[in-house]
Each structure stands twice: as structure tokens, then as C-alpha cells.
Scaffold this motif. Structure first.
Motif, PDB file in Angstrom:
ATOM      1  N   GLU A 271      35.018 -64.384   1.771  1.00 37.26           N
ATOM      2  CA  GLU A 271      35.611 -63.577   2.844  1.00 37.26           C
ATOM      3  C   GLU A 271      36.998 -63.078   2.450  1.00 37.26           C
ATOM      4  N   TYR A 272      37.772 -63.928   1.811  1.00 31.90           N
ATOM      5  CA  TYR A 272      39.103 -63.522   1.335  1.00 31.90           C
ATOM      6  C   TYR A 272      39.001 -62.347   0.367  1.00 31.90           C
ATOM      7  N   ALA A 273      38.078 -62.429  -0.568  1.00 31.03           N
ATOM      8  CA  ALA A 273      37.962 -61.371  -1.574  1.00 31.03           C
ATOM      9  C   ALA A 273      37.529 -60.051  -0.953  1.00 31.03           C
ATOM     10  N   PHE A 274      36.567 -60.089  -0.031  1.00 36.57           N
ATOM     11  CA  PHE A 274      36.148 -58.845   0.625  1.00 36.57           C
ATOM     12  C   PHE A 274      37.259 -58.282   1.517  1.00 36.57           C
ATOM     13  N   ARG A 275      38.028 -59.147   2.138  1.00 40.31           N
ATOM     14  CA  ARG A 275      39.053 -58.700   3.080  1.00 40.31           C
ATOM     15  C   ARG A 275      40.291 -58.136   2.380  1.00 40.31           C
ATOM     16  N   ASP A 276      40.745 -58.794   1.322  1.00 41.70           N
ATOM     17  CA  ASP A 276      42.038 -58.470   0.735  1.00 41.70           C
ATOM     18  C   ASP A 276      41.968 -57.573  -0.493  1.00 41.70           C
ATOM     19  N   PHE A 277      40.782 -57.295  -0.987  1.00 39.47           N
ATOM     20  CA  PHE A 277      40.649 -56.446  -2.174  1.00 39.47           C
ATOM     21  C   PHE A 277      39.815 -55.216  -1.848  1.00 39.47           C
ATOM     22  N   ARG A 278      40.131 -54.150  -2.566  1.00 38.92           N
ATOM     23  CA  ARG A 278      39.437 -52.887  -2.360  1.00 38.92           C
ATOM     24  C   ARG A 278      39.245 -52.196  -3.706  1.00 38.92           C
ATOM     25  N   GLU A 279      38.159 -51.454  -3.811  1.00 39.85           N
ATOM     26  CA  GLU A 279      37.913 -50.697  -5.031  1.00 39.85           C
ATOM     27  C   GLU A 279      38.586 -49.334  -4.927  1.00 39.85           C
ATOM     28  N   VAL A 302      40.212 -29.016 -25.327  1.00 36.87           N
ATOM     29  CA  VAL A 302      38.993 -29.757 -25.066  1.00 36.87           C
ATOM     30  C   VAL A 302      39.292 -30.817 -24.009  1.00 36.87           C
ATOM     31  N   GLY A 303      38.390 -30.943 -23.031  1.00 32.63           N
ATOM     32  CA  GLY A 303      38.573 -31.949 -21.992  1.00 32.63           C
ATOM     33  C   GLY A 303      38.280 -33.349 -22.515  1.00 32.63           C
ATOM     34  N   LEU A 304      39.134 -34.298 -22.139  1.00 35.94           N
ATOM     35  CA  LEU A 304      38.887 -35.705 -22.442  1.00 35.94           C
ATOM     36  C   LEU A 304      38.356 -36.361 -21.176  1.00 35.94           C
ATOM     37  N   VAL A 305      37.144 -36.915 -21.260  1.00 31.98           N
ATOM     38  CA  VAL A 305      36.461 -37.438 -20.065  1.00 31.98           C
ATOM     39  C   VAL A 305      36.011 -38.872 -20.303  1.00 31.98           C
ATOM     40  N   PRO A 306      35.932 -39.685 -19.242  1.00 28.75           N
ATOM     41  CA  PRO A 306      35.326 -41.014 -19.374  1.00 28.75           C
ATOM     42  C   PRO A 306      33.809 -40.903 -19.313  1.00 28.75           C
ATOM     43  N   ALA A 307      33.128 -41.812 -20.001  1.00 26.84           N
ATOM     44  CA  ALA A 307      31.663 -41.780 -20.011  1.00 26.84           C
ATOM     45  C   ALA A 307      31.081 -42.172 -18.663  1.00 26.84           C
ATOM     46  N   GLY A 308      31.799 -42.964 -17.909  1.00 26.83           N
ATOM     47  CA  GLY A 308      31.340 -43.391 -16.589  1.00 26.83           C
ATOM     48  C   GLY A 308      32.496 -43.374 -15.617  1.00 26.83           C
ATOM     49  N   PRO A 309      32.240 -43.654 -14.343  1.00 27.35           N
ATOM     50  CA  PRO A 309      33.318 -43.659 -13.363  1.00 27.35           C
ATOM     51  C   PRO A 309      34.368 -44.708 -13.711  1.00 27.35           C
ATOM     52  N   VAL A 310      35.615 -44.390 -13.438  1.00 30.66           N
ATOM     53  CA  VAL A 310      36.726 -45.300 -13.691  1.00 30.66           C
ATOM     54  C   VAL A 310      37.241 -45.801 -12.353  1.00 30.66           C
ATOM     55  N   ALA A 311      37.150 -47.107 -12.139  1.00 32.55           N
ATOM     56  CA  ALA A 311      37.583 -47.692 -10.877  1.00 32.55           C
ATOM     57  C   ALA A 311      38.189 -49.054 -11.152  1.00 32.55           C
ATOM     58  N   VAL A 312      39.098 -49.473 -10.279  1.00 32.71           N
ATOM     59  CA  VAL A 312      39.668 -50.813 -10.359  1.00 32.71           C
ATOM     60  C   VAL A 312      39.605 -51.430  -8.967  1.00 32.71           C
ATOM     61  N   THR A 313      39.469 -52.734  -8.939  1.00 26.55           N
ATOM     62  CA  THR A 313      39.481 -53.460  -7.674  1.00 26.55           C
ATOM     63  C   THR A 313      40.754 -54.282  -7.617  1.00 26.55           C
ATOM     64  N   LEU A 314      41.591 -54.000  -6.611  1.00 26.32           N
ATOM     65  CA  LEU A 314      42.920 -54.592  -6.527  1.00 26.32           C
ATOM     66  C   LEU A 314      43.202 -55.088  -5.122  1.00 26.32           C
ATOM     67  N   SER A 315      44.139 -56.008  -5.031  1.00 25.58           N
ATOM     68  CA  SER A 315      44.638 -56.416  -3.726  1.00 25.58           C
ATOM     69  C   SER A 315      45.509 -55.302  -3.158  1.00 25.58           C
ATOM     70  N   ARG A 316      45.723 -55.342  -1.857  1.00 22.83           N
ATOM     71  CA  ARG A 316      46.567 -54.336  -1.208  1.00 22.83           C
ATOM     72  C   ARG A 316      47.979 -54.358  -1.781  1.00 22.83           C
ATOM     73  N   GLU A 317      48.477 -55.563  -2.127  1.00 24.35           N
ATOM     74  CA  GLU A 317      49.833 -55.680  -2.644  1.00 24.35           C
ATOM     75  C   GLU A 317      49.973 -55.082  -4.039  1.00 24.35           C
ATOM     76  N   ALA A 318      48.897 -55.150  -4.828  1.00 25.56           N
ATOM     77  CA  ALA A 318      48.982 -54.705  -6.220  1.00 25.56           C
ATOM     78  C   ALA A 318      48.722 -53.217  -6.399  1.00 25.56           C
ATOM     79  N   ARG A 319      48.132 -52.559  -5.403  1.00 24.18           N
ATOM     80  CA  ARG A 319      47.679 -51.179  -5.623  1.00 24.18           C
ATOM     81  C   ARG A 319      48.829 -50.222  -5.908  1.00 24.18           C
TER      82      ARG A 319
END
Length: 386
Positions: A271-279, A302-319
Motif C-alpha cells: 500500500e505504501y508503494a502504490f500510494r507514495d510512488f508514481r510512474e 538525425v533524430g536520436l530516439v529510445p527503442a522503447g518508452p522511457v519512464a521512471v517510478t519515483l516518490s513524490r519527494e524525489a520527482r
């Protein structure tokens, strides 16, 4: 502010960095959550980001949580087509005599792979594990050696398996980080078979048994697997996963003192992880992060692109302290092939393990004709001189 983006490029003319990305100097924040577990970890399934960790690399006896690796070996054979769910395996006397939790197979029976998987996953049957091991490798010892080799192949660096059951052995050890990695791999590689872990009960030989996963039985939102473990040496442990609103988290706890404590600590941590972290999604797959200048090419950029989506999961304080560094050499020399790695993104934030994301060319860039090559050479010489 979502992130600070710094660009670092190295010129081919001078060899010097035009702009250096700033590095984070702030110390990591104190842990915002405490658990009675001897070791614990929570990771984001999509990114692999670690949201919480306590003693994640301490080697511990996993008890029946190691049955995840036993099931993985079966899933891999099913996926490659060398095994089918309706294949039948014979039951040996050794399998029948194996102590601890049981599926209650009988000597001489022939049991389908599908039922054996239910016996391993739902009933945590040690007898079912030995049936599988002997059928696939000739002996449980040989099967355990294969388990360890395959574990290394999929990134379980600190795991050694000495049996198929998780029964006590001084060398049968793993870590909560490895167990989380294993769960993530099972979910990603075997979606057609992951549903076995959501089964709440199974009856075999007239004996009805419930799944031991306390979060699954309690109906904790989104929980759909994976496996408990318990011996007097290991204490109580759990590998669990839950999906909510498109986000999937994986939790491992180990070394707890009772079933009740295992259920409460696992649920609190989830519950803590779902509540306090977001992607936070930074770039889509194939989205150009930058248009890099090209040297001696038919195209100027030439465009530089990632092969897949780039996402991070962080706490609200760290974002707000998320830093994205863009690193590449410029100009990029032609010819360039689509998919060729030309740079990387480096992601860092308090509490986030620094991660590098490769950036590749969005399209081919063939060499320029003679006239354009001369123009580029003159342009760069003039620019360099000034």
C-alpha cells in the motif's frame, strides 16, 4: 518541475565537451518506511526501478519461494514447445516420500504437467516438485544444477539452488532482489502461464487445498500472485505482485516471525508503494529526444530516439530532483544506419539507481554527394577557426 534536462555533446573537431551535465550532490533521503522483515524489496514491473529495499542482497534461505524457479523451468519448456500441459509424468517413490507440504501424488501415478503446476504453485507440493525435477532432468540434483545455470542466465547473480522444493540446505540460498527479478521475468516472459498464480484453490486426489498467498486470499486489490515460503530457518516470506490502474508492482519480504506478521507487513509495504510512488513517462518509444547534427551526410540532422518508452517510478519527494542527462558525440559521421546507437540518456534522482537508456538513429543517413561533403568540410573548418 518534472525533470531537468542537461545536454552533453563532444565535438569531433575539438574533442572537448561543449556542455557538462550537472551531477546530483544531495545525499539520499532517509527511508520513509520501516518493516520488520529481515529483507524486503519493492520494484516497478515495467521499469525495474527499486522503490524500497532493505538488505536486498543478503543471501537467505528462500524456502518454498524458490519454487518460482521450479515453475520457471517448466514454463520455459512449455513456451519453447518441447513440453505440453497434457503431457504426463510418472511419480517415483522418492517423490511420494518427500516431506513437507504435499500435493498427495501416489507412487505409480501419471500426473499431467498442468496438474503438477497447480500442485507446485497452489498447494506448494514438494512431491510435485520432485516429480517435475525427475521427469525433466533425470534426478532432483541434476534439475537443481539446471535451475542454478538458468538463474544466472536471467540475471539472478546471487542464487544457488540445491533442490527443487526449497527444503533446507545450507547452500540453497537467494536474495529478495533475485526473487523480485525472477517474478518480473515470469510475468513478462510467460503471460499465458502467469494465471496459475491467481488460482485460489486446487483439489487433487480428493484433497482440497487453498492457495497460501495471504494477500490473494484476503482480496487485496490487484494482487494476482505469486508464492509464499516458510521453514523454521527461513521464517515466513512472500513474493507478491499487484496491478492497479495499469501499474504493476512486485514485492518480496523474507524472515518474518509469523503468518500474521507476513500478511500485515506485505500489505503495508504494498500500500505504501502504490500510494507514495508514481510512474513518470519521459519519452515515448521512437520519440526524438534530440535532432543531432550530421557530418558528411545526405541529411543535416538525425533524430536520436529510445527503442522503447522511457519512464521512471519515483516518490513524490524525489520527482522534482529528477535529472536527465543527454550524452552524445556531435556531429555524427555518416553513413548512419537506422537503429545504430549514437548516444544515451542518463537518469538519476534521490533514491533511484542511476540508469542509462540507449538512444539510436531514427533513420538511415547515407553519405553526402561530393559537393555537399566539400561544403560541410568548409563549414566546419570555418566554424572551428572562429
Amino acid at each position: 518541475m518534472l525533470a531537468r534536462l542537461f545536454i552533453a555533446t563532444r565535438t569531433r573537431l575539438t574533442g572537448g565537451l561543449v556542455l557538462l551535465a550537472l551531477a546530483l550532490g544531495a545525499p539520499l533521503p532517509a527511508a520513509a518506511f520501516e518493516t520488520a522483515a529481515r529483507a524486503a524489496i519493492v520494484i516497478d514491473h515495467r521499469s525495474g526501478d527499486v522503490l524500497f529495499a532493505k538488505n536486498p542482497d543478503e543471501r537467505l534461505p528462500p524456502a518454498s519461494m524458490s519454487k518460482l524457479m521450479t515453475a520457471y523451468m517448466v514454463f520455459a519448456r512449455l513456451e519453447e514447445g518441447s513440453l505440453r500441459l497434457d503431457d504426463e509424468f510418472p511419480v517415483s517413490e522418492k517423490a511420494w516420500r518427500t516431506g513437507g507440504s504435499k500435493m498427495f501424488v501416489k507412487v505409480g501415478d501419471r500426473v499431467t504437467v498442468e496438474d503438477l503446476l497447480r500442485g507446485v504453485i497452489v498447494q506448494s507440493g514438494n512431491d510435485a516438485c520432485v516429480v517435475v525435477a525427475e521427469a525433466l532432468a533425470g534426478s532432483e540434483e541434476a534439475f537443481a544444477e539446471r535451475m542454478t545455470r538458468r538463474a544466472r542466465d536471467i540475471g539472478l547473480a546471487d542464487s544457488t539452488f540445491k533442490n527443487a522444493t526449497g527444503l533446507p540446505d545450507p547452500e540453497h540460498l537467494t536474495t529478495v532482489r533475485d526473487l523480485a527479478t525472477l517474478a518480473r521475468t515470469i510475468i513478462a516472459e510467460f503471460p499465458d502461464y502467469y494465471g496459475f498464480y491467481a488460482l485460489t484453490e486446487f483439489e487433487y486426489a480428493g484433497i482440497h487445498q487453498k492457495n497460501r498467498n495471504p494477500l490473494l486470499q484476503a482480496g487485496v486489490p490487484g494482487v494476482d500472485g505469486l508464492k509464499t515460503g516458510h521453514t523454521s530457518e527461513a521464517g515466513y516470506g512472500l513474493v507478491a505482485s499487484a496491478e492497479r490502474d495499469g501499474r504493476r508492482l512486485i514485492l518480496v519480504v523474507a524472515g518474518l516471525e509469523s503468518e500474521r506478521q507476513r500478511r500485515m507487513e506485505a500489505e503495508r509495504l504494498l500500500e505504501y508503494a502504490f500510494r507514495d510512488f508514481r510512474e513518470y513517462r519521459l519519452f515515448a518509444a521512437d520519440e526524438a529526444v534530440v535532432e543531432a547534427p550530421v557530418w558528411m551526410g545526405a541529411n543535416d540532422r538525425v533524430g536520436l530516439v529510445p527503442a522503447g518508452p522511457v519512464a521512471v517510478t519515483l516518490s513524490r519527494e524525489a520527482r522534482d530532483d529528477l535529472v536527465v542527462k543527454l550524452l552524445y558525440d556531435a556531429p555524427v559521421a555518416a553513413p548512419i544506419a537506422a537503429g545504430q546507437q549514437l548516444g544515451r540518456l542518463q537518469l538519476s534522482a534521490p533514491g533511484l539507481e542511476t540508469r542509462d537508456v540507449p538512444l539510436v538513429a531514427a533513420h538511415d543517413v547515407p553519405p553526402a554527394g561530393l559537393l555537399k561533403r566539400v561544403q560541410d568540410a568548409v563549414s566546419h573548418l570555418v566554424g572551428g577557426a572562429s
